[in-house]
Design a protein around this motif. Structure first.
Motif, mmCIF file in Angstrom:
data_model
loop_
_atom_site.group_PDB
_atom_site.id
_atom_site.type_symbol
_atom_site.label_atom_id
_atom_site.label_comp_id
_atom_site.label_asym_id
_atom_site.label_seq_id
_atom_site.Cartn_x
_atom_site.Cartn_y
_atom_site.Cartn_z
ATOM 1 N N GLU A 213 142.611 53.317 -40.455
ATOM 2 C CA GLU A 213 141.291 52.675 -40.374
ATOM 3 C C GLU A 213 140.386 53.256 -38.992
ATOM 4 O O GLU A 213 139.285 53.597 -39.311
ATOM 5 C CB GLU A 213 141.211 51.167 -40.287
ATOM 6 N N ALA A 214 141.442 53.496 -38.193
ATOM 7 C CA ALA A 214 140.730 53.961 -36.734
ATOM 8 C C ALA A 214 140.107 55.515 -37.114
ATOM 9 O O ALA A 214 139.019 55.975 -36.768
ATOM 10 C CB ALA A 214 141.721 53.980 -35.550
ATOM 11 N N LEU A 215 141.151 56.199 -37.820
ATOM 12 C CA LEU A 215 140.525 57.667 -38.134
ATOM 13 C C LEU A 215 139.450 57.811 -39.207
ATOM 14 O O LEU A 215 138.413 58.567 -38.824
ATOM 15 C CB LEU A 215 141.823 58.089 -38.691
ATOM 16 N N GLN A 216 139.802 56.884 -39.935
ATOM 17 C CA GLN A 216 138.295 56.976 -40.885
ATOM 18 C C GLN A 216 136.938 56.361 -40.262
ATOM 19 O O GLN A 216 135.902 57.043 -40.482
ATOM 20 C CB GLN A 216 138.824 56.076 -42.026
ATOM 21 N N ALA A 217 137.077 55.661 -39.359
ATOM 22 C CA ALA A 217 135.749 54.923 -38.745
ATOM 23 C C ALA A 217 135.336 56.125 -37.666
ATOM 24 O O ALA A 217 134.072 56.130 -37.704
ATOM 25 C CB ALA A 217 136.176 53.607 -37.671
ATOM 26 N N GLU A 218 136.155 56.852 -37.213
ATOM 27 C CA GLU A 218 135.812 57.965 -36.231
ATOM 28 C C GLU A 218 135.259 59.148 -36.956
ATOM 29 O O GLU A 218 134.275 59.975 -36.274
ATOM 30 C CB GLU A 218 137.000 58.176 -35.291
ATOM 31 N N LEU A 219 135.935 59.386 -37.978
ATOM 32 C CA LEU A 219 135.804 60.800 -38.626
ATOM 33 C C LEU A 219 135.031 60.840 -39.902
ATOM 34 O O LEU A 219 134.502 62.231 -40.328
ATOM 35 C CB LEU A 219 136.998 61.586 -38.789
ATOM 36 N N SER A 220 134.620 59.796 -40.558
ATOM 37 C CA SER A 220 133.982 59.881 -41.720
ATOM 38 C C SER A 220 132.539 60.612 -41.669
ATOM 39 O O SER A 220 131.921 60.289 -40.669
ATOM 40 C CB SER A 220 133.973 58.507 -42.331
ATOM 41 N N SER A 221 131.916 61.102 -42.596
ATOM 42 C CA SER A 221 130.791 61.839 -42.631
ATOM 43 C C SER A 221 130.570 62.865 -41.412
ATOM 44 O O SER A 221 129.518 63.095 -41.120
ATOM 45 C CB SER A 221 129.746 60.541 -42.319
ATOM 46 N N LYS A 222 131.669 63.390 -41.083
ATOM 47 C CA LYS A 222 131.612 64.562 -40.306
ATOM 48 C C LYS A 222 132.163 65.815 -40.956
ATOM 49 O O LYS A 222 132.948 65.769 -41.942
ATOM 50 C CB LYS A 222 132.416 64.157 -39.058
ATOM 51 N N SER A 223 131.242 67.136 -40.437
ATOM 52 C CA SER A 223 131.957 68.311 -40.937
ATOM 53 C C SER A 223 133.003 68.585 -40.414
ATOM 54 O O SER A 223 133.514 68.021 -39.523
ATOM 55 C CB SER A 223 131.127 69.285 -40.594
ATOM 56 N N PRO A 224 134.033 69.574 -41.032
ATOM 57 C CA PRO A 224 135.345 69.955 -40.167
ATOM 58 C C PRO A 224 135.257 70.176 -38.911
ATOM 59 O O PRO A 224 136.022 70.033 -38.148
ATOM 60 C CB PRO A 224 135.735 70.863 -41.143
ATOM 61 N N ALA A 225 134.111 71.016 -38.624
ATOM 62 C CA ALA A 225 134.067 71.546 -37.132
ATOM 63 C C ALA A 225 133.711 70.217 -36.293
ATOM 64 O O ALA A 225 134.237 70.244 -35.367
ATOM 65 C CB ALA A 225 132.861 72.324 -36.928
ATOM 66 N N GLU A 226 132.887 69.235 -36.643
ATOM 67 C CA GLU A 226 132.655 68.173 -35.917
ATOM 68 C C GLU A 226 134.022 67.106 -35.617
ATOM 69 O O GLU A 226 134.202 66.709 -34.517
ATOM 70 C CB GLU A 226 131.708 67.202 -36.530
ATOM 71 N N ILE A 227 134.776 67.094 -36.806
ATOM 72 C CA ILE A 227 136.232 66.422 -36.725
ATOM 73 C C ILE A 227 136.792 67.135 -35.667
ATOM 74 O O ILE A 227 137.573 66.306 -34.921
ATOM 75 C CB ILE A 227 136.771 66.240 -37.873
ATOM 76 N N LYS A 228 137.012 68.338 -35.677
ATOM 77 C CA LYS A 228 137.948 69.101 -34.760
ATOM 78 C C LYS A 228 137.488 68.627 -33.261
ATOM 79 O O LYS A 228 138.249 68.481 -32.324
ATOM 80 C CB LYS A 228 138.044 70.425 -34.944
ATOM 81 N N GLN A 229 136.116 68.928 -33.245
ATOM 82 C CA GLN A 229 135.694 68.520 -31.684
ATOM 83 C C GLN A 229 135.992 67.207 -31.410
ATOM 84 O O GLN A 229 136.185 66.784 -30.098
ATOM 85 C CB GLN A 229 134.265 68.972 -31.568
ATOM 86 N N LYS A 230 135.723 66.228 -32.283
ATOM 87 C CA LYS A 230 135.853 64.684 -32.103
ATOM 88 C C LYS A 230 137.460 64.579 -31.578
ATOM 89 O O LYS A 230 137.905 63.691 -30.766
ATOM 90 C CB LYS A 230 135.555 63.848 -33.289
ATOM 91 N N ALA A 231 138.329 65.113 -32.584
ATOM 92 C CA ALA A 231 139.694 65.170 -32.063
ATOM 93 C C ALA A 231 139.913 65.424 -30.682
ATOM 94 O O ALA A 231 140.795 64.849 -30.011
ATOM 95 C CB ALA A 231 140.560 66.144 -33.275
ATOM 96 N N ILE A 232 139.469 66.732 -30.173
ATOM 97 C CA ILE A 232 139.939 67.087 -29.090
ATOM 98 C C ILE A 232 139.112 66.301 -27.875
ATOM 99 O O ILE A 232 139.658 65.806 -26.974
ATOM 100 C CB ILE A 232 139.298 68.463 -28.808
ATOM 101 N N SER A 233 137.934 65.633 -28.177
ATOM 102 C CA SER A 233 137.204 64.963 -27.112
ATOM 103 C C SER A 233 138.025 63.781 -27.117
ATOM 104 O O SER A 233 138.365 63.015 -25.918
ATOM 105 C CB SER A 233 135.960 64.513 -27.318
ATOM 106 N N THR A 234 138.568 63.202 -28.164
ATOM 107 C CA THR A 234 139.418 61.763 -28.159
ATOM 108 C C THR A 234 140.858 62.129 -27.444
ATOM 109 O O THR A 234 141.220 61.242 -26.823
ATOM 110 C CB THR A 234 139.681 61.450 -29.488
ATOM 111 N N LEU A 235 141.327 63.221 -27.593
ATOM 112 C CA LEU A 235 142.650 63.589 -26.858
ATOM 113 C C LEU A 235 142.311 63.605 -25.410
ATOM 114 O O LEU A 235 143.281 63.132 -24.527
ATOM 115 C CB LEU A 235 143.144 65.010 -27.402
ATOM 116 N N ALA A 236 141.390 63.932 -24.940
ATOM 117 C CA ALA A 236 140.712 63.883 -23.574
ATOM 118 C C ALA A 236 140.730 62.571 -22.919
ATOM 119 O O ALA A 236 141.167 62.209 -22.020
ATOM 120 C CB ALA A 236 139.681 64.734 -23.478
ATOM 121 N N GLU A 237 140.416 61.755 -24.034
ATOM 122 C CA GLU A 237 140.064 60.220 -23.844
ATOM 123 C C GLU A 237 141.499 59.680 -23.538
ATOM 124 O O GLU A 237 141.824 58.857 -22.577
ATOM 125 C CB GLU A 237 139.107 59.518 -24.788
ATOM 126 N N VAL A 238 142.359 60.124 -24.481
ATOM 127 C CA VAL A 238 143.723 59.524 -24.462
ATOM 128 C C VAL A 238 144.580 60.217 -22.848
ATOM 129 O O VAL A 238 145.125 59.295 -22.331
ATOM 130 C CB VAL A 238 144.679 60.203 -25.690
#
Length: 167
Positions: free
Chosen positions: A79-104
């Motif tokens: 559910e957390a992944l769906q909330a963060e990543l839905s309606s995004k392009s693959p490039a946007e998902i990749k960048q969101k993943a990396i920014s979330t890893l920085a937050e972690v």
């Protein structure tokens, strides 16, 4: 030794999804077709399972693996992944993943400095395992490049986000 109770629900949600995000970022760097994506997804899942029984794995890695073994943990992560990543392009998902890893990384540095290095290394290891899981190019799985330049660059981006050495 950090535990789930040491983090807010939002922080824990990010920590639990971090292994999936590390693998997802590499997969999105250069998708390798259906079978490649399946192999890469399985590599990420295997890394989670191995953390559970690896005596060298950090306590935090084991806690994440244990949480993902429960139905509640998997549902929460999905559910957390769906909330963060839905309606995004693959490039946007990749960048969101990396920014979330920085937050972690920032969360771990602040709240679990004793576990931060081991967990960050584990996340990078997952990214490397995913990159090695399926070759790109070749013919029917023969030949091709095991880890592409795009995947290497994404692993370097992940390492930078986690504030650890790239190699």
């Amino acid at each position: 030794m950090a535990r789930k109770a040491d983090f807010t629900p939002d922080e824990w949600g990010k920590i639990v999804t971090a292994p999936m995000l590390a693998g997802m970022a590499v997969t999105l760097a250069e998708p390798t077709g259906l079978f490649g994506i399946l192999k890469e997804g399985m590599a990420s899942g295997r890394a989670l399972l191995e953390a559970r029984s690896d005596p060298g794995a950090s306590a935090l890695s084991k806690a994440v693996a244990a949480d993902m073994e429960t139905s509640e943990g998997r549902t929460s992560a999905r559910e957390a992944l769906q909330a963060e990543l839905s309606s995004k392009s693959p490039a946007e998902i990749k960048q969101k993943a990396i920014s979330t890893l920085a937050e972690v990384a920032a969360i771990l540095d602040a709240k679990a400095p004793q576990d931060a290095a081991g967990f960050k290394d584990w996340l990078k290891h997952i990214a490397e395992r995913v990159a090695e899981a399926a070759s790109t190019g070749g013919f029917f799985g023969f030949g091709g490049v095991e880890v592409t330049e795009a995947e290497k660059a994404t692993i370097a981006e992940i390492a930078a986000a986690l504030k650890i050495p790239a190699s």
